[in-house]
Design a protein around this motif. Structure first.
Motif, PDB file in Angstrom:
ATOM      1  N   LEU A 115       1.025  -1.141  -0.069  1.00 57.51           N
ATOM      2  CA  LEU A 115       0.125  -0.173  -0.188  1.00 57.51           C
ATOM      3  C   LEU A 115       0.858   1.419   0.052  1.00 57.51           C
ATOM      4  CD1 LEU A 115      -3.015   1.202   0.192  1.00 57.51           C
ATOM      5  CD2 LEU A 115      -2.635   1.345   2.831  1.00 57.51           C
ATOM      6  N   ILE A 116       0.847   2.252  -0.775  1.00 59.00           N
ATOM      7  CA  ILE A 116       1.508   3.249  -1.005  1.00 59.00           C
ATOM      8  C   ILE A 116       0.636   4.668  -0.936  1.00 59.00           C
ATOM      9  CG2 ILE A 116       3.362   2.058  -2.438  1.00 59.00           C
ATOM     10  CD1 ILE A 116       1.905   3.749  -4.984  1.00 59.00           C
ATOM     11  N   GLU A 117       1.322   5.591  -0.489  1.00 62.54           N
ATOM     12  CA  GLU A 117       0.671   7.253  -0.665  1.00 62.54           C
ATOM     13  C   GLU A 117       1.747   8.017  -1.128  1.00 62.54           C
ATOM     14  OE1 GLU A 117      -0.132   8.211   3.468  1.00 62.54           O
ATOM     15  OE2 GLU A 117       1.919   8.071   4.096  1.00 62.54           O
ATOM     16  N   PRO A 118       1.295   9.423  -1.420  1.00 66.57           N
ATOM     17  CA  PRO A 118       2.250  10.137  -1.778  1.00 66.57           C
ATOM     18  C   PRO A 118       3.420  10.249  -0.815  1.00 66.57           C
ATOM     19  CG  PRO A 118       0.220  10.839  -2.333  1.00 66.57           C
ATOM     20  CD  PRO A 118       0.063   9.766  -1.570  1.00 66.57           C
ATOM     21  N   ALA A 119       4.749  10.709  -1.088  1.00 67.41           N
ATOM     22  CA  ALA A 119       5.726  10.712  -0.385  1.00 67.41           C
ATOM     23  C   ALA A 119       5.739  11.927   0.793  1.00 67.41           C
ATOM     24  CB  ALA A 119       7.038  10.836  -0.977  1.00 67.41           C
ATOM     25  N   ASP A 120       4.820  12.898   0.465  1.00 74.06           N
ATOM     26  CA  ASP A 120       4.864  13.919   1.348  1.00 74.06           C
ATOM     27  C   ASP A 120       3.832  13.813   2.320  1.00 74.06           C
ATOM     28  OD1 ASP A 120       2.759  14.481  -0.423  1.00 74.06           O
ATOM     29  OD2 ASP A 120       3.312  16.261  -0.814  1.00 74.06           O
ATOM     30  N   HIS A 121       3.020  12.361   2.192  1.00 73.16           N
ATOM     31  CA  HIS A 121       1.937  12.212   3.335  1.00 73.16           C
ATOM     32  C   HIS A 121       2.618  11.254   4.683  1.00 73.16           C
ATOM     33  CE1 HIS A 121      -1.574  12.887   0.252  1.00 73.16           C
ATOM     34  NE2 HIS A 121      -0.793  14.083   0.237  1.00 73.16           N
ATOM     35  N   ASN A 122       1.830  11.076   5.507  1.00 73.25           N
ATOM     36  CA  ASN A 122       2.504  10.329   6.498  1.00 73.25           C
ATOM     37  C   ASN A 122       1.316   9.724   7.305  1.00 73.25           C
ATOM     38  OD1 ASN A 122       4.192   8.666   8.209  1.00 73.25           O
ATOM     39  ND2 ASN A 122       4.695  10.808   9.470  1.00 73.25           N
ATOM     40  N   VAL A 123       0.443   8.975   6.523  1.00 68.30           N
ATOM     41  CA  VAL A 123      -0.792   8.405   7.229  1.00 68.30           C
ATOM     42  C   VAL A 123      -0.238   7.032   7.999  1.00 68.30           C
ATOM     43  CG1 VAL A 123      -2.879   7.203   6.987  1.00 68.30           C
ATOM     44  CG2 VAL A 123      -2.427   9.111   5.702  1.00 68.30           C
ATOM     45  N   ALA A 124      -0.690   7.049   9.424  1.00 64.87           N
ATOM     46  CA  ALA A 124      -0.459   5.924  10.459  1.00 64.87           C
ATOM     47  C   ALA A 124      -1.488   4.742   9.971  1.00 64.87           C
ATOM     48  CB  ALA A 124      -0.308   6.141  11.557  1.00 64.87           C
TER      49      ALA A 124
END
Length: 263
Positions: A115-124
């Motif tokens: 599972l990925i997200e944009p590098a500038d996000h930080n969802v736990a």
């Protein structure tokens, strides 16, 4: 005049003999290979192709796409010499249609689903039974995948989400792309807050970060088989598949995050 005629006849006879024997002129190379490969192979296979060319072989022409799309194109007569699929299903499909050269099929690589997200996000967000991926995506937020009905990465994603009991909630939020690199691009551009791709795709794109890895038990094993296409006349096709297990190619593949299944 008779002497000239005799030389002409002898030259013609020699040329015919050469053609009949199937011999190429001295120093001639086999034509460039036509390789059809899963889109997730692009970063690694481009580098492997460069290494192949560096040892004196013609640069291969590589077509990347969803394994499903490529298999259908091969079935319809596309001029492929080598096919590398991101799953066993589409190689089995061509095998059943007798479109693979007997004895050339090999399962060469493994991968992981992440599972990925944009590098500038930080969802736990922890990937576990019942995890709230749909809620984390937010109102109107999409989750990028490749086509869940046929693209291997999408099939694996559906299996994993179903196994974890969240597919029904997630399905309305899925943004289905033609291939897994297109899904990766949606997240890299910030057009989707999440995506499900292979670990190797995530490693190739600095604009995304990995949120978590889907447990291997939640989906079918991710296996990449390679084979020579039955209609191929290129004598280097089998050699290229063997080259994928060479020291140079293995280093490239491992560095990109693939696991090696065959030597």
């Amino acid at each position: 005049m008779a002497g000239i005629t005799r030389r002409a006849v002898l030259a013609l006879a020699a040329g015919v003999a050469l053609l009949c024997a199937g011999l190429a002129p001295a120093g001639a190379q086999a034509p460039a290979l036509n390789i059809f490969a899963a889109a997730s192979m692009k970063t690694a296979l481009d580098a492997i192709a460069a290494a192949w060319t560096a040892k004196g072989e013609p640069a291969p022409a590589i077509v990347y796409g969803s394994s499903a799309t490529l298999a259908k194109q091969i079935e319809q007569g596309a001029p492929a010499d080598v096919f590398i699929s991101a799953d066993l299903k589409w190689m089995d499909y061509l095998d059943a249609a007798r479109l693979l050269k007997p004895g050339t099929r090999r399962s060469i690589l493994g991968n992981e689903l992440v599972l990925i997200e944009p590098a500038d996000h930080n969802v736990a967000l922890k990937i576990e039974k019942g995890f709230d991926l749909a809620g984390a995506a937010g109102p109107g937020g999409k989750i990028a995948v490749c086509t869940i009905a046929s693209c291997p990465g999408g099939v694996y994603a559906k299996e994993a989400l179903t196994s974890l009991g969240v597919f029904d909630k997630v399905e309305p939020k899925l943004a289905q792309a033609d291939n897994i690199r297109a899904a990766l691009t949606l997240v890299a551009r910030g057009e989707a807050p999440f995506g499900i791709v292979y670990a190797t795709d995530a490693k190739s794109e600095p604009k995304v970060r990995v949120v978590g890895v889907f447990p291997a038990a939640t989906h079918s094993p991710i296996v990449y088989p390679a084979a020579v296409i039955e209609g191929s006349k290129n004598p280097e096709a089998a050699n290229f598949i063997a080259f994928l297990s060479s020291q140079a190619a293995t280093k490239i593949l491992v560095d990109q995050g693939f696991s090696i299944l065959a030597k």
